[in-house]
Design a protein around this motif. Structure first.
Motif, mmCIF file in Angstrom:
data_model
loop_
_atom_site.group_PDB
_atom_site.id
_atom_site.type_symbol
_atom_site.label_atom_id
_atom_site.label_comp_id
_atom_site.label_asym_id
_atom_site.label_seq_id
_atom_site.Cartn_x
_atom_site.Cartn_y
_atom_site.Cartn_z
ATOM 1 N N PHE A 73 2.115 13.605 5.955
ATOM 2 C CA PHE A 73 0.727 14.033 5.765
ATOM 3 C C PHE A 73 0.299 13.634 4.358
ATOM 4 N N ILE A 74 -0.774 12.835 4.264
ATOM 5 C CA ILE A 74 -1.278 12.365 2.974
ATOM 6 C C ILE A 74 -2.649 12.999 2.737
ATOM 7 N N PRO A 75 -2.760 13.948 1.806
ATOM 8 C CA PRO A 75 -4.056 14.580 1.540
ATOM 9 C C PRO A 75 -5.047 13.598 0.909
ATOM 10 N N ALA A 76 -6.290 14.004 0.832
ATOM 11 C CA ALA A 76 -7.324 13.182 0.205
ATOM 12 C C ALA A 76 -7.105 13.100 -1.299
ATOM 13 N N ASN A 77 -7.440 11.937 -1.871
ATOM 14 C CA ASN A 77 -7.470 11.720 -3.324
ATOM 15 C C ASN A 77 -6.117 11.886 -4.012
ATOM 16 N N VAL A 78 -5.044 11.610 -3.287
ATOM 17 C CA VAL A 78 -3.701 11.710 -3.853
ATOM 18 C C VAL A 78 -3.076 10.317 -3.902
ATOM 19 N N LEU A 79 -2.487 9.958 -5.034
ATOM 20 C CA LEU A 79 -1.815 8.670 -5.164
ATOM 21 C C LEU A 79 -0.655 8.580 -4.182
ATOM 22 N N HIS A 80 -0.558 7.446 -3.475
ATOM 23 C CA HIS A 80 0.561 7.250 -2.563
ATOM 24 C C HIS A 80 0.788 5.760 -2.325
ATOM 25 N N SER A 81 1.986 5.435 -1.871
ATOM 26 C CA SER A 81 2.341 4.050 -1.564
ATOM 27 C C SER A 81 3.385 4.056 -0.458
ATOM 28 N N PHE A 82 3.556 2.892 0.200
ATOM 29 C CA PHE A 82 4.524 2.766 1.284
ATOM 30 C C PHE A 82 5.274 1.446 1.164
ATOM 31 N N ILE A 83 6.519 1.447 1.590
ATOM 32 C CA ILE A 83 7.256 0.208 1.816
ATOM 33 C C ILE A 83 7.651 0.201 3.287
ATOM 34 N N LEU A 84 7.059 -0.727 4.038
ATOM 35 C CA LEU A 84 7.333 -0.854 5.467
ATOM 36 C C LEU A 84 8.248 -2.056 5.658
ATOM 37 N N PRO A 85 9.493 -1.845 6.061
ATOM 38 C CA PRO A 85 10.441 -2.960 6.163
ATOM 39 C C PRO A 85 10.134 -3.876 7.342
ATOM 40 N N SER A 86 10.673 -5.080 7.269
ATOM 41 C CA SER A 86 10.482 -6.045 8.354
ATOM 42 C C SER A 86 11.041 -5.496 9.657
#
Length: 298
Positions: A73-86
């Motif tokens: 769950f990613i709230p509004a206005n919060v810094l986030h990032s993802f690494i999606l592997p191959s």
């Protein structure tokens, strides 16, 4: 359902769905290269369904590692990032939280609206299959992703009811607080610096920017800037900048008809031969091959 290579920018200002139903879904599945979605934030709420693969994501500067299935769950206005592997699979629902309340909503909807819009969030940890509510949440998000392009009133009411049920479950697990959490001043300053830095990169990546120049623009010494960047991004400024440029180039190849050489120039590569070599090293194919293969797949 939208199947795209979704390469996020930092402060997103995208309009999700349409004005009547501001919700969009995204799917990442089967690509033969990693997708490093850089740190960013937006005013929408995001539900991410990790399906297959070993994932890593960061929220509020805290890293979480996922093996196969999980929900974030990613709230509004919060810094986030993802690494999606191959060869991994992941889907997400992103929506404007103002769509949830009805015109005359009761106290429970008012509390939910406050939590989602103002960001009164207490927990950020992912939900995994050992949670008794995991399967229901997983199926609910899958339903929303699958039916997000169905514009019928019936479908949209069902999606809205699914979202309300999802957040009722999150509420029962303590993800939301009734009042805004007491601010951690040092943490807020750190996030503000990161946001300012990301904004500078997004506005200047086509130019020949250097470590010294960037540090000076942000009011840092070069030595402190290098340490700060490595600590918060896990890589050097130059490594991040090159990767960011590659992501922008990949996005342009998919979403525009611009010549490949022009895309390279727009992303900070004045030498087309060097652009081709760097691109092939990251994605395993030339820019032209990438455009043909990925466009036909989508």
């Amino acid at each position: 359902m939208t199947t795209v290579l979704e390469i996020e920018n930092l402060k997103e200002t995208l309009n999700r769905g349409d004005i009547k139903f501001p919700l969009e879904s995204y799917v990442w599945s089967g690509y033969n290269f990693d997708n490093n979605i850089k740190m960013h934030w937006h005013s929408d709420v995001e539900l991410v369904r990790f399906i297959k693969g070993d994932f890593s994501y960061t929220i509020k500067m805290q890293e979480y590692k996922i093996k196969d299935r999980a929900i974030a769950f990613i709230p509004a206005n919060v810094l986030h990032s993802f690494i999606l592997p191959s060869y991994s699979s992941e889907s997400a629902v992103v929506f404007n939280p103002k769509m949830l309340p009805f015109s005359e909503y009761d106290e429970s909807e008012r509390a939910l609206s406050k939590a989602l819009i103002k960001g009164y969030t207490s927990l950020y940890n992912p939900i995994t299959p050992d949670d008794p509510d995991f399967e229901y949440l997983d199926e609910a998000i899958d339903y929303i992703v699958t039916n997000s392009k169905d514009n019928s009133i019936c479908s949209r009411l069902r999606i809205k009811s699914k979202l309300i049920e999802i957040f009722a479950i999150l509420q029962s697990k303590g993800y939301f607080s009734e009042e805004e959490a007491i601010a951690d001043t040092s943490s807020m300053q750190r996030e503000d610096r990161v946001k300012h830095l990301l904004k500078y990169i997004s506005e200047n990546y086509p130019k020949n920017i250097t470590v010294n120049e960037t540090a000076e623009k942000l009011g840092f010494t070069t030595e402190y800037f290098c340490r700060f960047f490595k600590k918060n991004f896990g890589e050097s400024f130059i490594e991040y900048l090159n990767d960011y440029r590659m992501d922008r180039a990949a996005q342009a190849l998919l979403l525009t008809n611009l010549p490949v050489a022009r895309i390279g120039e727009n992303c900070g590569y004045q030498n087309s031969g060097y652009f081709f070599r760097v691109f092939k090293k990251k994605f395993g194919c030339t820019p032209n091959q990438f455009r043909t293969l990925k466009s036909s797949k989508n």
